[in-house]
Design a protein around this motif. Structure first.
Motif, PDB file in Angstrom:
ATOM      1  N   UNK A 135      -6.805 -12.344  -8.269  1.00 50.84           N
ATOM      2  CA  UNK A 135      -6.669 -12.831  -9.648  1.00 50.84           C
ATOM      3  C   UNK A 135      -7.987 -12.688 -10.408  1.00 50.84           C
ATOM      4  N   UNK A 136      -9.111 -12.852  -9.726  1.00 47.42           N
ATOM      5  CA  UNK A 136     -10.398 -12.634 -10.393  1.00 47.42           C
ATOM      6  C   UNK A 136     -10.566 -11.156 -10.761  1.00 47.42           C
ATOM      7  N   UNK A 137     -10.025 -10.273  -9.942  1.00 49.99           N
ATOM      8  CA  UNK A 137     -10.095  -8.842 -10.270  1.00 49.99           C
ATOM      9  C   UNK A 137      -9.362  -8.558 -11.572  1.00 49.99           C
ATOM     10  N   UNK A 138      -8.165  -9.108 -11.738  1.00 47.07           N
ATOM     11  CA  UNK A 138      -7.399  -8.887 -12.963  1.00 47.07           C
ATOM     12  C   UNK A 138      -8.066  -9.544 -14.162  1.00 47.07           C
ATOM     13  N   UNK A 139      -8.688 -10.695 -13.924  1.00 48.86           N
ATOM     14  CA  UNK A 139      -9.327 -11.427 -15.020  1.00 48.86           C
ATOM     15  C   UNK A 139     -10.672 -10.834 -15.411  1.00 48.86           C
ATOM     16  N   UNK A 140     -11.205  -9.924 -14.581  1.00 49.48           N
ATOM     17  CA  UNK A 140     -12.492  -9.324 -14.882  1.00 49.48           C
ATOM     18  C   UNK A 140     -13.676 -10.168 -14.485  1.00 49.48           C
ATOM     19  N   UNK A 141     -13.459 -11.125 -13.563  1.00 53.13           N
ATOM     20  CA  UNK A 141     -14.542 -12.021 -13.145  1.00 53.13           C
ATOM     21  C   UNK A 141     -14.852 -11.895 -11.656  1.00 53.13           C
ATOM     22  N   UNK A 142     -14.413 -10.815 -11.033  1.00 54.31           N
ATOM     23  CA  UNK A 142     -14.660 -10.628  -9.605  1.00 54.31           C
ATOM     24  C   UNK A 142     -16.153 -10.469  -9.341  1.00 54.31           C
TER      25      UNK A 142
END
Length: 414
Positions: A135-142
């Motif tokens: 989910x962080x990958x999709x949100x751009x916060x990985x």
């Protein structure tokens, strides 16, 4: 109810993809993970979606409008579990929207907006202690640093992803454009007793709790258990035990704060040797950041006192922190409207657990529908929901999706 029976059968089938033993154990990038994705991919195709494994280990299903770049509603949840967990935590939020979309497709209903259903690879953090990877990958916060996290066999997250078919170097490319996303909606078992106490099948979530996790290392001195006098021993386990009891006392005395010491390791862990080192975890949860911070401060001060009194050294490492996030008013109201349209009471409630919405909130508005679970039990082999409630929740989501279609061109209210 046919929808409920079909959904329960799918959840039973998914639960077979587990390590041997009680309940369901399915870890990120494991053989069981790979096997269950084949099953979910088939559900996606039956719902009219095209499945694809992304660089972070998520399985993503998109309809034609989503693939064409139209504004898209994202739904989904995680496929991974805790050790010896239940068959509904996470997986319900993958299977139920796919069941709803398939039913709408079979009824000839075409939604006038993009749809994306995601089976997130890692939410529990069981294998690598690094949660919300997908989910962080999709949100751009990985955080690329999390790729160095290791499991108990010494395998890094990055190595596991490569072996699974992911591509750590391309994870930044997965970040969605907020302007192309309608919102994120997750269906999940409540993991608590409120809906059962109200005798309601479903509930609408208002916010997700804040969570923080810490790793404590208590260092003493080893010695022969038979020849070292009791007085003056620097027993790391005795010191850690006192800290655990003190944490429990403070948690019980603090409103709106819960926590747990969930993992403990002793070294050298021998029957006749005074423990030289103990490592344990401390997790704290509260919807109020100031309550959580105050509780943490009080607990850590108590730990320091225990360490000093026994001549022990204490180190503290924060391994995870996420602040509480609110669900969007327009999605709360839309889910309530769908509940009422299906004849379901639509009382609001707070989530005491964290979910992928904690990460997705950085990308878009989030909404969440809870489904009643027996005895409020979760993270346990006896975790259970009823087929009737599963069917009623599926109908609510179908109503929500069709109602959203009527206003999709205008987008969410401002």
């Amino acid at each position: 109810m046919a929808l409920g029976r079909q959904l329960m059968a799918r959840l039973d089938e998914a639960a077979r993809h587990s390590r041997p033993g009680p309940g369901v154990t399915r870890l990120f990038c494991s053989d069981e993970h790979r096997a269950v994705l084949e099953l979910i991919a088939d559900w996606m195709r039956q719902a009219g979606l095209t499945p694809e494994l992304d660089a972070s280990g998520n399985l993503v299903g998109r309809n034609a409008r989503a693939m064409a770049g139209e504004k898209t509603l994202i739904m989904g949840s995680h496929q991974d579990t805790v050790v010896e967990g239940g068959k509904y935590d996470g997986m319900l939020g993958v299977a139920l929207p796919l069941q709803a979309l398939q039913a709408l497709k079979e009824a000839g209903t075409e939604l006038p907006y993009g749809i994306e259903v995601v089976a997130f690879g890692d939410e529990e953090g069981t294998r690598f202690q690094s949660t919300l990877v997908g989910s962080r990958a999709l949100a751009g916060t990985f955080d690329p640093a999390s790729l160095e996290a290791r499991d108990t066999d010494g395998v890094t997250l990055g190595e596991a992803l490569k072996g699974f078919g992911g591509d750590p170097a391309r994870i930044p490319e997965l970040a969605r454009n907020p302007e192309q996303v309608l919102g994120f909606v997750e269906v999940h078992i409540e993991q608590g007793p409120v809906l059962e106490q109200r005798d309601h099948a479903v509930g609408v979530v208002t916010a997700l709790t804040g969570i923080e996790r810490h790793r404590m290392r208590v260092t003493g001195k080893a010695g022969h258990a038979g020849t070292t006098p009791m007085a003056g021993r620097r027993d790391a386990l005795v010191g850690a035990a006192g800290m655990v009891v003190e944490a429990d006392r403070i948690l019980n005395a603090t409103e709106e704060l819960v926590g747990v010491v969930g993992k403990l390791e002793v070294r050298p862990n021998a029957v006749n040797v005074i423990p030289a080192e103990v490592t344990f975890t401390l997790e704290l949860r509260s919807p109020e950041a100031d309550v959580r911070e105050r509780g943490r401060r009080e607990i850590l001060e108590a730990f320091e006192r225990h360490a000093e009194a026994r001549g022990l050294e204490l180190s503290v490492e924060t391994t995870y922190q996420a602040e509480a996030v609110a669900c969007a008013d327009w999605l709360i109201e839309a889910l309530e409207k769908a509940c009422r349209g299906c004849g379901e009471p639509a009382e609001r409630l707070f989530s005491g657990a964290g979910h992928d919405g904690l990460a997705m909130h950085d990308l878009t508005d989030i909404g969440m529908l809870f489904v009643r679970c027996r005895d409020g039990l979760s993270h346990h082999p006896d975790e259970a929901i009823s087929g009737e409630d599963a069917g009623r929740a599926t109908q609510v989501l179908m109503r929500f999706l069709t109602d959203l279609g009527a206003s999709a061109q205008a987008g969410p209210p401002t």
